[in-house]
Design a protein around this motif. Structure first.
Motif, PDB file in Angstrom:
ATOM      1  N   LEU A 246       0.835  -1.204   0.000  1.00  0.00           N
ATOM      2  CA  LEU A 246       0.000   0.000   0.000  1.00  0.00           C
ATOM      3  C   LEU A 246       0.871   1.256   0.000  1.00  0.00           C
ATOM      4  N   GLU A 247       1.888   1.267   0.823  1.00  0.00           N
ATOM      5  CA  GLU A 247       2.788   2.419   0.909  1.00  0.00           C
ATOM      6  C   GLU A 247       3.538   2.631  -0.407  1.00  0.00           C
ATOM      7  N   ALA A 248       3.986   1.548  -1.030  1.00  0.00           N
ATOM      8  CA  ALA A 248       4.696   1.659  -2.306  1.00  0.00           C
ATOM      9  C   ALA A 248       3.777   2.194  -3.400  1.00  0.00           C
ATOM     10  N   CYS A 249       2.532   1.731  -3.422  1.00  0.00           N
ATOM     11  CA  CYS A 249       1.568   2.232  -4.413  1.00  0.00           C
ATOM     12  C   CYS A 249       1.249   3.703  -4.161  1.00  0.00           C
ATOM     13  N   TYR A 250       1.178   4.079  -2.896  1.00  0.00           N
ATOM     14  CA  TYR A 250       0.914   5.472  -2.545  1.00  0.00           C
ATOM     15  C   TYR A 250       2.089   6.357  -2.968  1.00  0.00           C
ATOM     16  N   GLN A 251       3.300   5.892  -2.761  1.00  0.00           N
ATOM     17  CA  GLN A 251       4.475   6.666  -3.159  1.00  0.00           C
ATOM     18  C   GLN A 251       4.554   6.800  -4.686  1.00  0.00           C
ATOM     19  N   HIS A 252       4.073   5.800  -5.384  1.00  0.00           N
ATOM     20  CA  HIS A 252       4.072   5.850  -6.850  1.00  0.00           C
ATOM     21  C   HIS A 252       3.104   6.915  -7.356  1.00  0.00           C
ATOM     22  N   ASN A 253       1.892   6.976  -6.760  1.00  0.00           N
ATOM     23  CA  ASN A 253       0.888   7.954  -7.179  1.00  0.00           C
ATOM     24  C   ASN A 253       0.161   8.454  -5.935  1.00  0.00           C
ATOM     25  N   LYS A 254       0.544   9.619  -5.455  1.00  0.00           N
ATOM     26  CA  LYS A 254      -0.002  10.151  -4.208  1.00  0.00           C
ATOM     27  C   LYS A 254      -1.435  10.659  -4.357  1.00  0.00           C
ATOM     28  N   ASP A 255      -1.929  10.799  -5.580  1.00  0.00           N
ATOM     29  CA  ASP A 255      -3.281  11.309  -5.806  1.00  0.00           C
ATOM     30  C   ASP A 255      -4.301  10.197  -6.034  1.00  0.00           C
ATOM     31  N   ALA A 256      -3.889   8.943  -5.969  1.00  0.00           N
ATOM     32  CA  ALA A 256      -4.794   7.824  -6.247  1.00  0.00           C
ATOM     33  C   ALA A 256      -5.775   7.646  -5.085  1.00  0.00           C
ATOM     34  N   LEU A 257      -7.043   7.944  -5.348  1.00  0.00           N
ATOM     35  CA  LEU A 257      -8.075   7.845  -4.305  1.00  0.00           C
ATOM     36  C   LEU A 257      -8.304   6.401  -3.872  1.00  0.00           C
ATOM     37  N   PHE A 258      -8.209   5.481  -4.820  1.00  0.00           N
ATOM     38  CA  PHE A 258      -8.438   4.074  -4.496  1.00  0.00           C
ATOM     39  C   PHE A 258      -7.405   3.580  -3.484  1.00  0.00           C
ATOM     40  N   ILE A 259      -6.152   3.916  -3.708  1.00  0.00           N
ATOM     41  CA  ILE A 259      -5.081   3.478  -2.805  1.00  0.00           C
ATOM     42  C   ILE A 259      -5.253   4.141  -1.438  1.00  0.00           C
ATOM     43  N   MET A 260      -5.603   5.434  -1.440  1.00  0.00           N
ATOM     44  CA  MET A 260      -5.802   6.129  -0.163  1.00  0.00           C
ATOM     45  C   MET A 260      -6.969   5.517   0.608  1.00  0.00           C
ATOM     46  N   SER A 261      -8.020   5.136  -0.107  1.00  0.00           N
ATOM     47  CA  SER A 261      -9.177   4.501   0.525  1.00  0.00           C
ATOM     48  C   SER A 261      -8.793   3.145   1.125  1.00  0.00           C
ATOM     49  N   LEU A 262      -8.014   2.373   0.377  1.00  0.00           N
ATOM     50  CA  LEU A 262      -7.561   1.070   0.890  1.00  0.00           C
ATOM     51  C   LEU A 262      -6.660   1.245   2.105  1.00  0.00           C
ATOM     52  N   MET A 263      -5.796   2.252   2.070  1.00  0.00           N
ATOM     53  CA  MET A 263      -4.914   2.509   3.213  1.00  0.00           C
ATOM     54  C   MET A 263      -5.731   2.843   4.456  1.00  0.00           C
ATOM     55  N   HIS A 264      -6.745   3.687   4.266  1.00  0.00           N
ATOM     56  CA  HIS A 264      -7.603   4.067   5.396  1.00  0.00           C
ATOM     57  C   HIS A 264      -8.330   2.845   5.959  1.00  0.00           C
ATOM     58  N   GLN A 265      -8.898   2.028   5.082  1.00  0.00           N
ATOM     59  CA  GLN A 265      -9.607   0.830   5.546  1.00  0.00           C
ATOM     60  C   GLN A 265      -8.658  -0.144   6.241  1.00  0.00           C
ATOM     61  N   TYR A 266      -7.457  -0.275   5.712  1.00  0.00           N
ATOM     62  CA  TYR A 266      -6.484  -1.197   6.311  1.00  0.00           C
ATOM     63  C   TYR A 266      -6.068  -0.711   7.692  1.00  0.00           C
ATOM     64  N   GLU A 267      -5.933   0.592   7.847  1.00  0.00           N
ATOM     65  CA  GLU A 267      -5.596   1.143   9.161  1.00  0.00           C
ATOM     66  C   GLU A 267      -6.752   0.973  10.144  1.00  0.00           C
ATOM     67  N   GLU A 268      -7.975   1.171   9.656  1.00  0.00           N
ATOM     68  CA  GLU A 268      -9.159   1.075  10.523  1.00  0.00           C
ATOM     69  C   GLU A 268      -9.451  -0.372  10.951  1.00  0.00           C
ATOM     70  N   ARG A 269      -9.518  -1.268   9.971  1.00  0.00           N
ATOM     71  CA  ARG A 269      -9.941  -2.646  10.240  1.00  0.00           C
ATOM     72  C   ARG A 269      -8.797  -3.627  10.419  1.00  0.00           C
ATOM     73  N   GLY A 270      -7.656  -3.313   9.878  1.00  0.00           N
ATOM     74  CA  GLY A 270      -6.518  -4.217   9.994  1.00  0.00           C
ATOM     75  C   GLY A 270      -6.469  -5.292   8.929  1.00  0.00           C
ATOM     76  N   SER A 271      -7.412  -5.245   7.993  1.00  0.00           N
ATOM     77  CA  SER A 271      -7.414  -6.236   6.911  1.00  0.00           C
ATOM     78  C   SER A 271      -8.173  -5.677   5.721  1.00  0.00           C
ATOM     79  N   LEU A 272      -8.017  -6.344   4.587  1.00  0.00           N
ATOM     80  CA  LEU A 272      -8.743  -6.013   3.369  1.00  0.00           C
ATOM     81  C   LEU A 272      -9.377  -7.285   2.834  1.00  0.00           C
ATOM     82  N   SER A 273     -10.461  -7.125   2.091  1.00  0.00           N
ATOM     83  CA  SER A 273     -11.117  -8.290   1.509  1.00  0.00           C
ATOM     84  C   SER A 273     -10.304  -8.807   0.325  1.00  0.00           C
TER      85      SER A 273
ATOM     86  N   LEU B 297      -5.835  -3.967  -5.497  1.00  0.00           N
ATOM     87  CA  LEU B 297      -4.525  -3.412  -5.145  1.00  0.00           C
ATOM     88  C   LEU B 297      -3.426  -4.035  -6.001  1.00  0.00           C
ATOM     89  N   LEU B 298      -3.519  -5.340  -6.215  1.00  0.00           N
ATOM     90  CA  LEU B 298      -2.518  -6.010  -7.046  1.00  0.00           C
ATOM     91  C   LEU B 298      -2.541  -5.505  -8.490  1.00  0.00           C
TER      92      LEU B 298
END
Length: 148
Positions: free
Chosen positions: A17-44, A51-52
């Motif tokens: 997630l961090e590597a994808c964010y560093q690649h494109n800091k404006d990507a809303l999808f990656i930011m949303s996944l990062m937020h969910q991962y921080e909140e819940r601790g997992s992704l579906s 993400l892949l």
């Protein structure tokens, strides 16, 4: 370095997630996944697959991170969302057949303990196993049909 769990493992999902964010800091999808991962601790599984796809498009993301997350996705169960077939009509029809046979037997032999037990099973809406259905038919043939 992110560490999770009691086993002190490296969190490859967080690293990807961090590597994808560093690649494109404006990507809303990656930011949303990062937020969910921080909140819940997992992704579906679907979220990880998305993400892949994003990670594979970026050239500067290490292949070992992508492979590690792919392995995690492969271990996750795939949920089948096909609708469940309704079999209630079949059990009701067959239940009516057994109820009529039981009523006829109990009309002649009201204290028959086994038939009373099977009647209670039907009243509780429990499906009768094949052995008990055969048993009712056997009792019906022995007690009702032979006596007529």
């Amino acid at each position: 370095m992110s560490i999770s769990g009691k086993k002190k493992r490296i969190d490859v999902i967080d690293k990807l997630l961090e590597a994808c964010y560093q690649h494109n800091k404006d990507a809303l999808f990656i930011m949303s996944l990062m937020h969910q991962y921080e909140e819940r601790g997992s992704l579906s599984k679907k979220q990880l697959e998305g993400l892949l796809l994003k990670a594979k498009k970026a050239q500067d993301i290490p292949v070992n991170l992508i492979a590690a997350v792919e392995a995690i996705v492969l271990k996750m169960p795939t949920r089948d969302k096909t609708p469940v077939k309704d079999t209630s009509n079949k059990t009701e029809e067959s239940g009516e057949k057994w109820e009529t046979l039981i009523k006829e037997i109990l009309n002649k032999y009201p204290q028959h303990k086994r038939i009373l037990f099977l009647k209670a099973q039907l009243e509780q809406r429990k499906a009768l196993p094949l052995t008990e259905q055969n048993e009712i038919e056997k009792f019906y043939q022995l007690l009702i049909l032979k006596k007529k």
